[in-house]
Write a protein that holds these residues in place. Structure first.
Motif, short mmCIF file in Angstrom:
data_model
loop_
_atom_site.label_atom_id
_atom_site.label_comp_id
_atom_site.label_asym_id
_atom_site.label_seq_id
_atom_site.Cartn_x
_atom_site.Cartn_y
_atom_site.Cartn_z
N HIS A 1 0.84 -1.20 0.00
CA HIS A 1 0.00 0.00 0.00
C HIS A 1 0.87 1.25 0.00
O HIS A 1 0.69 2.16 -0.82
N GLN A 2 1.87 1.27 0.90
CA GLN A 2 2.73 2.44 1.00
C GLN A 2 3.62 2.58 -0.23
O GLN A 2 3.83 3.70 -0.74
N SER A 3 4.14 1.45 -0.73
CA SER A 3 5.01 1.50 -1.92
C SER A 3 4.25 2.04 -3.12
O SER A 3 4.78 2.82 -3.91
N THR A 4 2.99 1.63 -3.27
CA THR A 4 2.19 2.10 -4.40
C THR A 4 1.87 3.58 -4.26
O THR A 4 1.92 4.34 -5.24
N ARG B 1 3.00 8.96 -6.29
CA ARG B 1 3.40 10.33 -5.99
C ARG B 1 4.53 10.79 -6.91
O ARG B 1 4.58 11.97 -7.31
N ASP B 2 5.42 9.87 -7.26
CA ASP B 2 6.63 10.24 -8.00
C ASP B 2 6.58 9.89 -9.49
O ASP B 2 7.47 10.29 -10.25
N HIS B 3 5.55 9.11 -9.90
CA HIS B 3 5.48 8.66 -11.29
C HIS B 3 4.05 8.79 -11.81
O HIS B 3 3.11 8.83 -11.03
N PRO B 4 3.91 8.83 -13.12
CA PRO B 4 2.55 8.75 -13.68
C PRO B 4 1.99 7.35 -13.46
O PRO B 4 2.72 6.41 -13.13
#
Length: 338
Positions: free
Chosen positions: A235-238, A243-246
């Motif tokens: 969940h956190q990794s996604t 946040r940083d990628h499209p």
């Protein structure tokens, strides 16, 4: 309220005015006791709510009808299905299971082994907390040199002498990635959420993913985030990734909880799950009920559990059987066009 003292064979003997030896014979070898004597003893045993001490009996007979089951997490739905199958299969052969959940703790796993050995269980179904090459638990040599059969389930300790039931992890990764590639002919980026980075399960599944991409000839950017086999790290990794990628063209979760963690992150960002191709390994529990048929590479958890018990029982009956392996193959389910 005082705690009720367990009824013993001596208590029954006093009530029927017979020797404890006679009562014991009636309860354990009823064919050697006169019918009238047997009927009286059983009647009093029922009145007193007598429950045999199976542990004490197994010590006396140097045998046990208990199978120990050590699992890394009962929270994992796939493990829960396997445990139910283990229990059902054991019952058909007159065995009861003693389940210990280590909650992913190496210390609790070592204690669980000690506990089961102290109970002199007939055998152990072991799903270790880790299958990383560096993981060499202190109990391994004791089990290897001991007289209690062991069968590993899902995860296998490196270089261990025990039989095991595992999933076909390489082809699960391969099939899942091929499905995702087919859903997005112009795929540019795939997010893969794995278990522990050095887990052999993760490594084999990732090899399958890379082989599928290489075979497709597509210039796919593979973004891999390692975590564990629970929901929150994925969940956190996604969330961090979004946040940083499209938005990626596809998301591949390496187990049920990992896939659910990714879908939770999509929901948190108000991204519809059908706006990105998603595939997981093993079925999402109850997803179909809510009209969310997420594609997955499904393995038969019940077959895995029952296979482990059958291997174990064979080795309880014949301690000289060679090491064996059962591989559970996964197949695509809920795939669009699959």
């Amino acid at each position: 309220m005082s705690k009720k003292t367990p009824v013993t064979i001596s208590d029954i003997a006093r009530r029927v005015n017979m020797t404890p030896v006679t009562v014991s014979r009636a309860l354990n070898k009823p064919d050697l006791v006169k019918p009238a004597t047997l009927a009286r003893i059983l009647e009093v045993a029922h009145e007193l709510d007598y429950v045999p001490n199976a542990f004490a009996r197994s010590l006396k007979r140097s045998e046990s009808m208990i199978i120990g089951v050590i699992t890394a997490s009962v929270d994992n739905p796939f493990y829960s299905e396997m445990i139910k199958a283990i229990s059902r299969e054991a019952k058909t052969r007159g065995y009861t299971i003693m389940l210990v959940d280590t909650d992913g703790s190496e210390e609790l796993e070592a204690k669980a082994v000690d506990t089961l050995l102290s109970y002199r269980v007939a055998g152990i179904v072991l799903s270790p907390v880790s299958d990383e090459p560096a993981y060499q638990p202190v109990y391994l040599s004791r089990l290897s040199n001991g007289d209690i059969p062991v069968v590993q389930l899902d995860r296998a300790l490196p270089a261990s002498p025990f039989s095991h039931v595992v999933l076909d992890n390489y082809h699960s990764g391969l099939k899942g990635a091929r499905y995702l590639l087919a859903q997005s002919p112009a795929m540019g980026r795939m997010l893969v959420l794995t278990g522990p980075a050095h887990s052999r399960i993760s490594e084999e599944r990732l090899k399958g993913v890379k082989a599928a991409i290489a075979g497709s000839g597509k210039p796919v950017q593979l973004d891999v985030f390692a975590g564990d086999y629970t929901l929150e790290p994925s969940h956190q990794s996604t969330l961090d990734y979004l946040r940083d990628h499209p938005l990626p063209d596809a998301i591949f979760g390496f187990n049920q909880l990992i896939t659910l963690g990714a879908m939770k992150a999509l929901r948190d960002r108000d991204i519809a799950h059908h706006s990105v191709a998603i595939c997981g390994i093993d079925r999402l529990p109850f997803a179909d009920i809510f009209g969310i048929p997420i594609a997955c590479i499904a393995h038969d958890a019940s077959l895995a559990g029952s296979s482990a018990v059958k291997l174990l029982l064979e080795r309880i009956e014949d301690r000289h059987l060679p090491k064996a392996q059962v591989v559970i193959v996964g197949e695509l389910e809920n795939g669009v066009g699959g």
